[in-house]
Write a protein that holds these residues in place. Structure first.
Motif, PDB file in Angstrom:
ATOM      1  N   GLU A  37       0.825  -1.201   0.000  1.00 33.89           N
ATOM      2  CA  GLU A  37       0.000   0.000   0.000  1.00 33.89           C
ATOM      3  C   GLU A  37       0.863   1.256   0.000  1.00 33.89           C
ATOM      4  O   GLU A  37       1.903   1.311   0.655  1.00 33.89           O
ATOM      5  CB  GLU A  37      -0.916   0.026   1.230  1.00 33.89           C
ATOM      6  CG  GLU A  37      -2.023  -0.984   1.168  1.00 33.89           C
ATOM      7  CD  GLU A  37      -2.987  -0.878   2.348  1.00 33.89           C
ATOM      8  OE1 GLU A  37      -2.695  -0.135   3.323  1.00 33.89           O
ATOM      9  OE2 GLU A  37      -4.040  -1.511   2.286  1.00 33.89           O
ATOM     10  N   VAL A  38       0.404   2.249  -0.754  1.00 33.04           N
ATOM     11  CA  VAL A  38       1.077   3.546  -0.817  1.00 33.04           C
ATOM     12  C   VAL A  38       0.087   4.593  -0.331  1.00 33.04           C
ATOM     13  O   VAL A  38      -1.035   4.658  -0.831  1.00 33.04           O
ATOM     14  CB  VAL A  38       1.520   3.871  -2.263  1.00 33.04           C
ATOM     15  CG1 VAL A  38       2.039   5.293  -2.374  1.00 33.04           C
ATOM     16  CG2 VAL A  38       2.560   2.876  -2.739  1.00 33.04           C
ATOM     17  N   THR A  39       0.496   5.386   0.651  1.00 35.01           N
ATOM     18  CA  THR A  39      -0.361   6.462   1.148  1.00 35.01           C
ATOM     19  C   THR A  39       0.079   7.767   0.514  1.00 35.01           C
ATOM     20  O   THR A  39       1.248   8.147   0.574  1.00 35.01           O
ATOM     21  CB  THR A  39      -0.286   6.570   2.681  1.00 35.01           C
ATOM     22  OG1 THR A  39      -0.720   5.326   3.237  1.00 35.01           O
ATOM     23  CG2 THR A  39      -1.176   7.692   3.195  1.00 35.01           C
ATOM     24  N   LEU A  40      -0.881   8.421  -0.097  1.00 37.72           N
ATOM     25  CA  LEU A  40      -0.661   9.710  -0.744  1.00 37.72           C
ATOM     26  C   LEU A  40      -1.280  10.773   0.164  1.00 37.72           C
ATOM     27  O   LEU A  40      -2.503  10.869   0.288  1.00 37.72           O
ATOM     28  CB  LEU A  40      -1.329   9.692  -2.118  1.00 37.72           C
ATOM     29  CG  LEU A  40      -0.918  10.683  -3.180  1.00 37.72           C
ATOM     30  CD1 LEU A  40       0.578  10.625  -3.462  1.00 37.72           C
ATOM     31  CD2 LEU A  40      -1.693  10.426  -4.456  1.00 37.72           C
ATOM     32  N   LYS A  46       3.123  11.169  -6.207  1.00 40.36           N
ATOM     33  CA  LYS A  46       3.986   9.993  -6.313  1.00 40.36           C
ATOM     34  C   LYS A  46       3.793   9.344  -7.679  1.00 40.36           C
ATOM     35  O   LYS A  46       2.708   9.364  -8.247  1.00 40.36           O
ATOM     36  CB  LYS A  46       3.669   8.964  -5.223  1.00 40.36           C
ATOM     37  CG  LYS A  46       4.094   9.409  -3.834  1.00 40.36           C
ATOM     38  CD  LYS A  46       3.923   8.315  -2.813  1.00 40.36           C
ATOM     39  CE  LYS A  46       4.378   8.839  -1.450  1.00 40.36           C
ATOM     40  NZ  LYS A  46       4.136   7.870  -0.393  1.00 40.36           N
ATOM     41  N   LEU A  47       4.879   8.728  -8.146  1.00 40.65           N
ATOM     42  CA  LEU A  47       4.851   7.985  -9.395  1.00 40.65           C
ATOM     43  C   LEU A  47       4.453   6.548  -9.079  1.00 40.65           C
ATOM     44  O   LEU A  47       5.142   5.861  -8.327  1.00 40.65           O
ATOM     45  CB  LEU A  47       6.241   8.044 -10.038  1.00 40.65           C
ATOM     46  CG  LEU A  47       6.367   7.826 -11.524  1.00 40.65           C
ATOM     47  CD1 LEU A  47       5.441   8.731 -12.322  1.00 40.65           C
ATOM     48  CD2 LEU A  47       7.804   8.031 -11.958  1.00 40.65           C
ATOM     49  N   ILE A  48       3.333   6.098  -9.642  1.00 43.08           N
ATOM     50  CA  ILE A  48       2.767   4.788  -9.336  1.00 43.08           C
ATOM     51  C   ILE A  48       2.973   3.849 -10.529  1.00 43.08           C
ATOM     52  O   ILE A  48       2.557   4.150 -11.652  1.00 43.08           O
ATOM     53  CB  ILE A  48       1.257   4.904  -9.013  1.00 43.08           C
ATOM     54  CG1 ILE A  48       1.015   5.938  -7.904  1.00 43.08           C
ATOM     55  CG2 ILE A  48       0.677   3.541  -8.655  1.00 43.08           C
ATOM     56  CD1 ILE A  48       1.676   5.633  -6.579  1.00 43.08           C
ATOM     57  N   VAL A  95       2.150   6.241 -13.548  1.00 38.25           N
ATOM     58  CA  VAL A  95       1.159   7.307 -13.454  1.00 38.25           C
ATOM     59  C   VAL A  95       1.573   8.247 -12.329  1.00 38.25           C
ATOM     60  O   VAL A  95       1.780   7.804 -11.195  1.00 38.25           O
ATOM     61  CB  VAL A  95      -0.246   6.725 -13.186  1.00 38.25           C
ATOM     62  CG1 VAL A  95      -1.271   7.832 -13.018  1.00 38.25           C
ATOM     63  CG2 VAL A  95      -0.659   5.784 -14.319  1.00 38.25           C
ATOM     64  N   LEU A  96       1.667   9.541 -12.636  1.00 35.72           N
ATOM     65  CA  LEU A  96       2.014  10.547 -11.640  1.00 35.72           C
ATOM     66  C   LEU A  96       0.734  11.040 -10.976  1.00 35.72           C
ATOM     67  O   LEU A  96       0.003  11.852 -11.538  1.00 35.72           O
ATOM     68  CB  LEU A  96       2.777  11.701 -12.299  1.00 35.72           C
ATOM     69  CG  LEU A  96       3.260  12.807 -11.380  1.00 35.72           C
ATOM     70  CD1 LEU A  96       4.133  12.268 -10.249  1.00 35.72           C
ATOM     71  CD2 LEU A  96       4.013  13.858 -12.183  1.00 35.72           C
ATOM     72  N   PHE A 105      -4.862   9.401   1.055  1.00 36.66           N
ATOM     73  CA  PHE A 105      -5.493   8.439   0.155  1.00 36.66           C
ATOM     74  C   PHE A 105      -4.569   7.241   0.022  1.00 36.66           C
ATOM     75  O   PHE A 105      -3.383   7.393  -0.280  1.00 36.66           O
ATOM     76  CB  PHE A 105      -5.752   9.064  -1.222  1.00 36.66           C
ATOM     77  CG  PHE A 105      -6.442   8.140  -2.169  1.00 36.66           C
ATOM     78  CD1 PHE A 105      -7.798   7.882  -2.055  1.00 36.66           C
ATOM     79  CD2 PHE A 105      -5.727   7.502  -3.180  1.00 36.66           C
ATOM     80  CE1 PHE A 105      -8.437   7.012  -2.933  1.00 36.66           C
ATOM     81  CE2 PHE A 105      -6.356   6.630  -4.058  1.00 36.66           C
ATOM     82  CZ  PHE A 105      -7.711   6.388  -3.928  1.00 36.66           C
ATOM     83  N   VAL A 106      -5.103   6.051   0.255  1.00 31.39           N
ATOM     84  CA  VAL A 106      -4.313   4.825   0.209  1.00 31.39           C
ATOM     85  C   VAL A 106      -4.530   4.141  -1.143  1.00 31.39           C
ATOM     86  O   VAL A 106      -5.660   3.883  -1.544  1.00 31.39           O
ATOM     87  CB  VAL A 106      -4.687   3.877   1.364  1.00 31.39           C
ATOM     88  CG1 VAL A 106      -3.908   2.572   1.264  1.00 31.39           C
ATOM     89  CG2 VAL A 106      -4.432   4.561   2.712  1.00 31.39           C
ATOM     90  N   ILE A 107      -3.411   3.855  -1.828  1.00 31.16           N
ATOM     91  CA  ILE A 107      -3.434   3.164  -3.118  1.00 31.16           C
ATOM     92  C   ILE A 107      -3.055   1.716  -2.861  1.00 31.16           C
ATOM     93  O   ILE A 107      -2.000   1.433  -2.296  1.00 31.16           O
ATOM     94  CB  ILE A 107      -2.446   3.806  -4.100  1.00 31.16           C
ATOM     95  CG1 ILE A 107      -2.806   5.279  -4.309  1.00 31.16           C
ATOM     96  CG2 ILE A 107      -2.428   3.047  -5.429  1.00 31.16           C
ATOM     97  CD1 ILE A 107      -1.692   6.100  -4.909  1.00 31.16           C
TER      98      ILE A 107
END
Length: 148
Positions: A37-40, A46-48, A95-96, A105-107
Motif C-alpha cells: 500500500e502507498v499512502t498519498l 507519487k509515481l505509481i 502514473v504521476l 489516500f491509500v493506493i
C-alpha cells in the motif's frame, strides 16, 4: 483496426491489463502495481507503477488522464494531465498521481488509478514563415475570444 501490444512485467501477472469498463468508454482503466500500500498525503505526488509496458503503431499516442470518480470523491488527479506516452517508449508505464484532497489516500495493488485514451498523432511539417494569416482574434491570449 490498430493493435497495441501489452506486456506484463515480471512479478505483475496478477495485475489486470488496461480495460474499458463499458462498451462505449473512451478510456481504458489502468491499475496500480504497487508492491505494498502507498499512502498519498494531501498535497503529495507519487509515481505509481502499472506493471506493464506497451508498443503502439507510430500514428498513435496514449494519454494518461485522471479517473473522474477518484477526482470527485477524493481529490486524486494525474499531474501533467494528459500525460503523453509516445509510440517509441517501451518502458514501464507509470502514473504521476497527486492528492489535491483533504485526507490521506491509500493506493492498493490492483486499484484502478487512471485511464488511458489512445489518440491519432498527425504527421506534420514545420514551415518557418515571415508572415502569418490574419484572424479576428489575432494575438489575443489566455481568456480572450474577442467576444464580450
Amino acid at each position: 483496426m490498430l493493435q497495441v501490444q501489452f506486456k506484463k512485467l515480471p512479478g505483475n501477472e496478477d495485475i489486470v491489463l488496461p480495460q474499458k469498463m463499458s462498451e462505449w468508454a473512451a478510456g481504458y482503466d489502468v491499475h496500480a502495481a504497487v508492491e505494498e500500500e502507498v499512502t498519498l498525503m494531501p498535497g503529495e505526488r507519487k509515481l505509481i507503477p502499472t506493471g506493464f509496458a506497451m508498443a503502439m503503431p507510430p500514428e498513435l499516442e496514449a494519454q494518461v488522464r485522471p479517473r473522474s470518480g477518484l477526482a470527485y470523491k477524493h481529490g486524486i488527479t494525474c499531474l501533467n494531465s494528459p500525460g503523453t506516452i509516445d509510440a517509441d517508449y517501451r518502458g514501464e508505464v507509470k502514473v504521476l498521481l497527486a492528492n489535491l484532497g483533504q485526507e490521506p489516500f491509500v493506493i492498493t495493488r490492483g486499484e484502478r488509478i487512471a485511464q488511458m485514451v489512445f489518440q491519432f498523432v498527425p504527421q506534420i511539417t514545420i514551415v518557418e514563415s515571415e508572415e502569418l494569416s490574419e484572424t479576428v482574434r489575432a494575438s489575443g491570449g489566455f481568456g480572450h475570444t474577442g467576444v464580450k
